[in-house]
Scaffold this active site. Structure first.
Site, PDB file in Angstrom:
ATOM      1  N   HIS A   1       0.831  -1.201   0.000  1.00 11.50           N
ATOM      2  CA  HIS A   1       0.000   0.000   0.000  1.00 11.50           C
ATOM      3  C   HIS A   1       0.868   1.255   0.000  1.00 11.50           C
ATOM      4  CE1 HIS A   1      -3.688  -2.335   1.668  1.00 11.50           C
ATOM      5  NE2 HIS A   1      -3.663  -2.317   0.366  1.00 11.50           N
TER       6      HIS A   1
ATOM      7  N   HIS B   1      -0.667  -9.735   2.029  1.00  8.00           N
ATOM      8  CA  HIS B   1      -1.976  -9.703   2.696  1.00  8.00           C
ATOM      9  C   HIS B   1      -2.685 -11.061   2.695  1.00  8.00           C
ATOM     10  CE1 HIS B   1      -1.484  -5.427   1.320  1.00  8.00           C
ATOM     11  NE2 HIS B   1      -1.860  -5.217   2.553  1.00  8.00           N
TER      12      HIS B   1
ATOM     13  N   HIS C   1     -10.647  -4.608   3.381  1.00 11.21           N
ATOM     14  CA  HIS C   1      -9.178  -4.695   3.315  1.00 11.21           C
ATOM     15  C   HIS C   1      -8.782  -6.068   2.777  1.00 11.21           C
ATOM     16  CE1 HIS C   1      -4.996  -5.004   4.694  1.00 11.21           C
ATOM     17  NE2 HIS C   1      -4.999  -3.683   4.752  1.00 11.21           N
TER      18      HIS C   1
ATOM     19  N   GLU D   1      -6.415  -8.170   3.446  1.00 13.07           N
ATOM     20  CA  GLU D   1      -6.161  -9.206   4.450  1.00 13.07           C
ATOM     21  C   GLU D   1      -7.473  -9.725   5.037  1.00 13.07           C
ATOM     22  OE1 GLU D   1      -4.646  -9.581   9.006  1.00 13.07           O
ATOM     23  OE2 GLU D   1      -3.424  -8.266   7.748  1.00 13.07           O
TER      24      GLU D   1
ATOM     25  N   THR E   1      -4.032  -8.269  11.417  1.00 14.34           N
ATOM     26  CA  THR E   1      -2.688  -8.272  12.021  1.00 14.34           C
ATOM     27  C   THR E   1      -2.114  -6.882  12.271  1.00 14.34           C
ATOM     28  OG1 THR E   1      -1.632  -8.440   9.842  1.00 14.34           O
ATOM     29  CG2 THR E   1      -2.094 -10.508  10.998  1.00 14.34           C
TER      30      THR E   1
ATOM     31  N   CYS F   1       0.308  -8.468  14.661  1.00 17.29           N
ATOM     32  CA  CYS F   1       1.732  -8.679  14.388  1.00 17.29           C
ATOM     33  C   CYS F   1       2.570  -7.840  15.340  1.00 17.29           C
ATOM     34  CB  CYS F   1       2.053  -8.309  12.938  1.00 17.29           C
ATOM     35  SG  CYS F   1       3.812  -8.397  12.552  1.00 17.29           S
TER      36      CYS F   1
ATOM     37  N   SER G   1      -2.627   2.840   3.194  1.00 14.34           N
ATOM     38  CA  SER G   1      -2.089   1.979   4.252  1.00 14.34           C
ATOM     39  C   SER G   1      -2.850   2.131   5.567  1.00 14.34           C
ATOM     40  CB  SER G   1      -0.609   2.295   4.474  1.00 14.34           C
ATOM     41  OG  SER G   1      -0.129   1.637   5.614  1.00 14.34           O
ATOM     42  N   SER G   2      -3.507   1.060   6.016  1.00  9.27           N
ATOM     43  CA  SER G   2      -4.201   1.076   7.313  1.00  9.27           C
ATOM     44  C   SER G   2      -3.195   1.265   8.434  1.00  9.27           C
ATOM     45  CB  SER G   2      -4.945  -0.243   7.531  1.00  9.27           C
ATOM     46  OG  SER G   2      -5.921  -0.429   6.546  1.00  9.27           O
ATOM     47  N   ASN G   3      -2.106   0.531   8.333  1.00  2.78           N
ATOM     48  CA  ASN G   3      -1.036   0.616   9.318  1.00  2.78           C
ATOM     49  C   ASN G   3      -0.473   2.044   9.378  1.00  2.78           C
ATOM     50  OD1 ASN G   3       2.324   0.248   8.934  1.00  2.78           O
ATOM     51  ND2 ASN G   3       1.440  -0.421  10.864  1.00  2.78           N
TER      52      ASN G   3
END
EC number: 1.17.7.4
Length: 281
Positions: free
Chosen positions: A43, A77, A127, A129, A165, A193, A221-223
């Site tokens: 992403h 993902h 998403h 994943e 994660t 994670c 990007s979610s992260n």
């Protein structure tokens, strides 16, 4: 010149799952000059552009239906079982770069589903994943990205809870506590994670050390969204950029210290470009 001191965070950059996927892609690109990839490999638009220039061809699930006799990369993902079934039908060779952490989570959810457990997944709707995780339950699990989406009064009295994660550990345990306070028995599976959740703690400390923070991430990007907010909480002078062109010299005053950090999907070369741009001010 504003005489800025600019430091890149040692802990930022790709997580091991993304590194693995990109290394696999580059190896095949060097061998055959092109490779199909199901969805953006990461992403981050800048990194995707770099790889498409090397011959990576990004396709979606609809285009996959039409593809025959080719190699296709499965990104970190992960994918639902239906993708693997289609690959057999279309004689596709899957280069599976699913993150080991994601694969382990998929297996755990599949085992829970086989035991007829009532599964809830804390994750982002749509998403990649999460779609892969839902596929392990024949799309019967309930996905929510905020506790407010759940009607606590009508929720089953016993559920099995998993998480995407890359979600916030603190938020996950906060959700657990709210569910328990409402009389719901929760079989909790912490599947976040640790490379991501540990980065959360590292960034809190990093953000406090500087006058200004430049957080580099793709907008998808979610992260990245989670970690940007972590930085912003600790340092209100935190700015989100996706590339060096978005940097504004007016953000900085003379002799300030500037910290650069990013998401698990942000390449180190991009953060270095941002640093070089800031040093020209």
């Amino acid at each position: 010149m504003k005489n800025l001191q600019v430091i890149i965070d040692d802990h930022s950059g790709f997580c091991f799952g993304v590194v693995y996927a990109i290394e696999m892609a580059e190896e095949i690109l060097d061998e055959q000059g092109y490779l199909y990839c199901l969805g953006d490999i990461v992403h981050n638009d800048e990194e995707v552009n770099r790889l498409t220039n090397k011959g990576l061809k990004i396709i979606d699930h609809e285009q996959l239906q039409e593809l025959r006799d080719q190699k296709v990369l499965i990104r970190a993902h992960g994918e639902p079982p239906s993708t693997y079934e289609l690959a057999i039908k279309n004689n596709l060779t899957l280069i599976d770069a699913s993150c080991p952490v994601v694969l382990k989570l998929q297996n755990r959810i599949k085992n829970s589903f086989d035991k007829d457990e009532t599964i809830y997944i804390y994750g982002k709707h749509g998403h990649a994943e999460v779609i892969g995780l839902l596929g392990q339950t024949n799309n019967k699990a309930v996905v929510f990205q905020d506790i407010s989406e759940l009607d606590l009064e009508t929720l089953p009295k016993s559920i099995t809870l998993y998480s995407q994660t890359t979600k916030s550990t603190d938020k996950f345990y906060e959700i657990n506590e709210i569910l328990r306070q409402n009389g719901i028995s929760v079989n909790t599976n912490d599947t976040i994670c640790r490379q991501v959740s540990n980065r959360d703690k590292e960034l809190r400390a990093f953000a406090e050390r500087f006058d200004k923070i430049i957080f580099v991430s793709g907008t998808k990007s979610s992260n990245g969204k989670v970690l940007f907010n972590v930085c912003k909480e600790k340092n209100e002078n935190t700015y989100f950029v996706s590339n060096a062109e978005q940097i504004d010299s007016d953000w900085f005053k003379e002799n300030e210290t500037v910290g650069i950090c990013g998401a698990t999907s942000t390449p180190m070369w991009l953060m270095e470009q941002v640093r070089e741009k800031i040093l020209t001010f």
